[in-house]
Design an enzyme around this catalytic site. Structure first.
Site: not given
Ligand code: GLN
Length: 243
Positions: A2
């Site tokens: 994210c």
């Molecule tokens: N693991 C977290 C989620 O599934 C963050 C994912 C991310 O950083 N892309 O939301």
């Protein structure tokens, strides 16, 4: 992975911070410039901000892409705050796509966002019952927000317990920002008006500085500081918690 972003300083509208910059968080939801894991951040978004109305922050989250959210675009020019934290989400495979799994996660006056992934089995079982979602980031948030002062030690311990973890987190309580780097990018911009902390710069201002990996960044009234995260020296998460 994210993307997340926070601001501490002079009042700023949500539109100015999230939507209107050349490489805004909204643009990063479909065209991130520095993202190594995942190509788009279409699985949700969230924003929190503090006002004088309450010690706890306002929070608005969604499981839809930020770029398609007409109400956010309509409301954002009308909301301003001295402290704002926001994120766009690319869900880790196997994690639910639901509003409750979108950062920021909340506890009291604190908000937390997580860029990365973690094996939930290394987190204390006590973190599960209060988690907002079964998403790894939500369980991690519950663990970290139960002791924000122990952030550096807890990140190091979780990283030691799960060597594949990526643990960039961003916290705020309305008066300070805390961020860690553990496997992903982070940049900080200090201006006369305030400080922005972001997974990647939202513009090409030459004053953006990259934060080294495995660091703790703190932004408080007394300034911006970067410290190395501690070496966990093989302690378990439970041992570090009890120190
Ligand atoms: N693991 C977290 C989620 O599934 C963050 C994912 C991310 O950083 N892309 O939301």
């Amino acid at each position: 992975m994210c993307r997340h972003l926070a601001w501490l300083g002079a009042p700023r509208t949500l539109a100015d911070l999230l939507l209107d910059q050349p490489s805004s968080l909204r643009r990063q939801s479909y065209a991130p410039r520095r993202q190594h894991h995942g190509r788009v951040n279409a699985d949700g978004w969230g924003v929190g901000w503090w006002t004088s109305a309450a010690p706890t922050p306002a929070r608005w989250r969604s499981a839809t892409p930020m770029w398609s959210h007409a109400s956010l675009a309509a409301v954002a020019p009308h909301v301003s705050s001295t402290c704002i934290l926001a994120a766009v989400r690319s869900a880790t495979p196997g994690m639910p796509i639901e509003e409750a799994a979108s950062a920021p996660f909340a506890h009291g006056e604190w908000l937390l966002s997580h860029n990365g992934r973690v094996d939930r089995s290394v987190l204390p079982p006590t973190a599960w019952p209060a988690a907002e979602s079964v998403c790894d980031s939500a369980v991690l948030a519950t663990h970290l927000l139960s002791a924000p002062a122990a952030l550096a030690e807890r990140i190091a311990a979780v990283g030691f317990a799960d060597p594949a973890a990526r643990l960039n987190v961003l916290l705020a309580d309305g008066t300070q920002l805390l961020a860690t780097t553990w496997g992903d990018t982070l940049a900080v911009l200090v201006t006369a008006d305030g400080v922005a902390v972001a997974s990647e710069p939202y513009d090409d201002d030459p004053r953006w500085r990259d934060v080294p990996d495995r660091s703790l960044l703190t932004v408080t009234a007394s300034g911006v500081a970067v410290h190395d995260l501690p070496d966990p020296r093989g302690e378990t998460v439970a041992e570090m918690e009890n120190r």
